[in-house]
Design a protein around this motif. Structure first.
Motif, mmCIF file in Angstrom:
data_model
loop_
_atom_site.group_PDB
_atom_site.id
_atom_site.type_symbol
_atom_site.label_atom_id
_atom_site.label_comp_id
_atom_site.label_asym_id
_atom_site.label_seq_id
_atom_site.Cartn_x
_atom_site.Cartn_y
_atom_site.Cartn_z
ATOM 1 N N VAL A 126 -62.569 -7.386 8.062
ATOM 2 C CA VAL A 126 -62.048 -6.163 7.446
ATOM 3 C C VAL A 126 -62.720 -5.971 6.087
ATOM 4 O O VAL A 126 -62.707 -6.870 5.249
ATOM 5 N N LYS A 127 -63.322 -4.770 5.889
ATOM 6 C CA LYS A 127 -64.129 -4.537 4.684
ATOM 7 C C LYS A 127 -63.472 -3.570 3.705
ATOM 8 O O LYS A 127 -63.929 -3.409 2.582
ATOM 9 N N THR A 128 -62.454 -2.846 4.163
ATOM 10 C CA THR A 128 -61.875 -1.818 3.300
ATOM 11 C C THR A 128 -60.361 -1.772 3.445
ATOM 12 O O THR A 128 -59.817 -2.071 4.514
ATOM 13 N N HIS A 129 -59.703 -1.356 2.353
ATOM 14 C CA HIS A 129 -58.243 -1.213 2.395
ATOM 15 C C HIS A 129 -57.823 -0.085 3.327
ATOM 16 O O HIS A 129 -56.652 0.041 3.667
ATOM 17 N N GLU A 130 -58.789 0.757 3.740
ATOM 18 C CA GLU A 130 -58.456 1.875 4.635
ATOM 19 C C GLU A 130 -58.293 1.426 6.092
ATOM 20 O O GLU A 130 -57.967 2.220 6.958
ATOM 21 N N HIS A 131 -58.549 0.141 6.337
ATOM 22 C CA HIS A 131 -58.380 -0.419 7.688
ATOM 23 C C HIS A 131 -56.940 -0.206 8.182
ATOM 24 O O HIS A 131 -55.988 -0.288 7.409
ATOM 25 N N ARG A 132 -56.811 0.097 9.488
ATOM 26 C CA ARG A 132 -55.478 0.186 10.105
ATOM 27 C C ARG A 132 -55.295 -1.025 11.007
ATOM 28 O O ARG A 132 -55.998 -1.168 12.002
ATOM 29 N N GLU A 133 -54.379 -1.887 10.663
ATOM 30 C CA GLU A 133 -54.128 -3.107 11.447
ATOM 31 C C GLU A 133 -52.905 -2.904 12.329
ATOM 32 O O GLU A 133 -51.794 -2.708 11.827
ATOM 33 N N TRP A 134 -53.110 -2.932 13.638
ATOM 34 C CA TRP A 134 -51.987 -2.819 14.583
ATOM 35 C C TRP A 134 -51.357 -4.193 14.763
ATOM 36 O O TRP A 134 -52.058 -5.188 15.001
ATOM 37 N N VAL A 135 -50.044 -4.248 14.631
ATOM 38 C CA VAL A 135 -49.310 -5.507 14.800
ATOM 39 C C VAL A 135 -48.392 -5.351 16.017
ATOM 40 O O VAL A 135 -47.307 -4.779 15.913
ATOM 41 N N PRO A 136 -48.829 -5.825 17.186
ATOM 42 C CA PRO A 136 -48.003 -5.682 18.385
ATOM 43 C C PRO A 136 -46.749 -6.564 18.324
ATOM 44 O O PRO A 136 -46.750 -7.599 17.651
ATOM 45 N N ILE A 137 -45.714 -6.137 19.043
ATOM 46 C CA ILE A 137 -44.478 -6.930 19.147
ATOM 47 C C ILE A 137 -44.226 -7.247 20.623
ATOM 48 O O ILE A 137 -44.175 -6.349 21.459
ATOM 49 N N VAL A 138 -44.101 -8.529 20.915
ATOM 50 C CA VAL A 138 -43.826 -9.002 22.275
ATOM 51 C C VAL A 138 -42.349 -9.390 22.328
ATOM 52 O O VAL A 138 -41.824 -9.974 21.382
ATOM 53 N N GLU A 139 -41.679 -9.047 23.427
ATOM 54 C CA GLU A 139 -40.254 -9.414 23.569
ATOM 55 C C GLU A 139 -40.110 -10.939 23.654
ATOM 56 O O GLU A 139 -40.928 -11.602 24.293
#
Ligand SMILES: [Zn+2]
Length: 205
Positions: A126-139
């Motif tokens: 990741v090079k920039t604060h504009e990155h969108r990080e998806w954090v999945p949730i598993v049951e």
């Protein structure tokens, strides 16, 4: 430092920082690929007192290779699934307050984005604060075969993520080695706490 000494020191450090209280959490590092051998924390031991002797060696099916006594964590299969799916060199699983809260709060959408934070740049690639990080949730589930299968398909759908949450349970992250994986724990725990505290300031509906 040997992988066992490194894993034990990291366990004590994460306990002290509130990310693996009591016997919670489990930590692993790949020690050979052919055949696959993984060093992993033993089950049911207090993380505040973990020593190098409390680290087990398992094979690619999650069976203990050495020593012959000692039980691997119930979540060993998830570590193996992540190592195989992503070629990870280390897998770290914490039970922090903020991963527990956010994995419950966002369960309806199957995950959430973290974006716009400078600390995102601590995640590999990741090079920039504009990155969108998806954090999945598993049951959450106590059926580890099922949870490992669900984790495998979730990672196939999201090969570029740096971590995921299990609902009302905790976080998994990884790296090419223990050092990178430990950095990801620090960065993601910081980000989860920031997102959680920020949401508490929003008006409630
Ligand atoms: Zn757990």
């Amino acid at each position: 430092m040997s992988p066992s000494e490194h894993l034990a020191a990291l366990s004590r450090d994460f306990h002290r920082r509130g990310w693996a209280l009591g016997t919670s959490g489990n930590f692993s590092a790949v020690i050979s690929l052919e055949p696959l051998r993984i060093a992993i924390t033993a089950s049911s031991l207090d993380k505040s007192r973990l020593a190098a002797e409390d680290i087990l060696e398992i094979d690619g099916d999650g069976n203990v290779v050495a020593p012959s006594t000692g039980r691997p964590s119930a979540e060993t299969l998830l570590h193996v699934a992540i190592v195989r799916a992503l070629n990870a060199g280390a897998v770290l699983h914490t039970h922090s307050v903020w991963s527990t809260i956010l994995s419950d709060y966002h369960r309806g959408s199957g995950g959430f984005f973290i974006e716009g934070y400078e600390m995102l740049k601590g995640l590999e690639g990741v090079k920039t604060h504009e990155h969108r990080e998806w954090v999945p949730i598993v049951e959450n589930s106590q059926d580890m075969q099922a949870l490992a299968a669900e984790t495998r398909s979730m990672l196939e759908e999201n090969p570029r993520i740096h971590g995921f949450l299990i609902r009302r349970h905790g976080m998994y992250t990884w790296g090419k080695d223990l050092q990178e994986a430990a950095r990801h724990v620090e960065i993601l725990e910081f980000l989860l706490e920031s997102v959680g505290r920020r949401q508490m300031m929003e008006p409630q509906h």
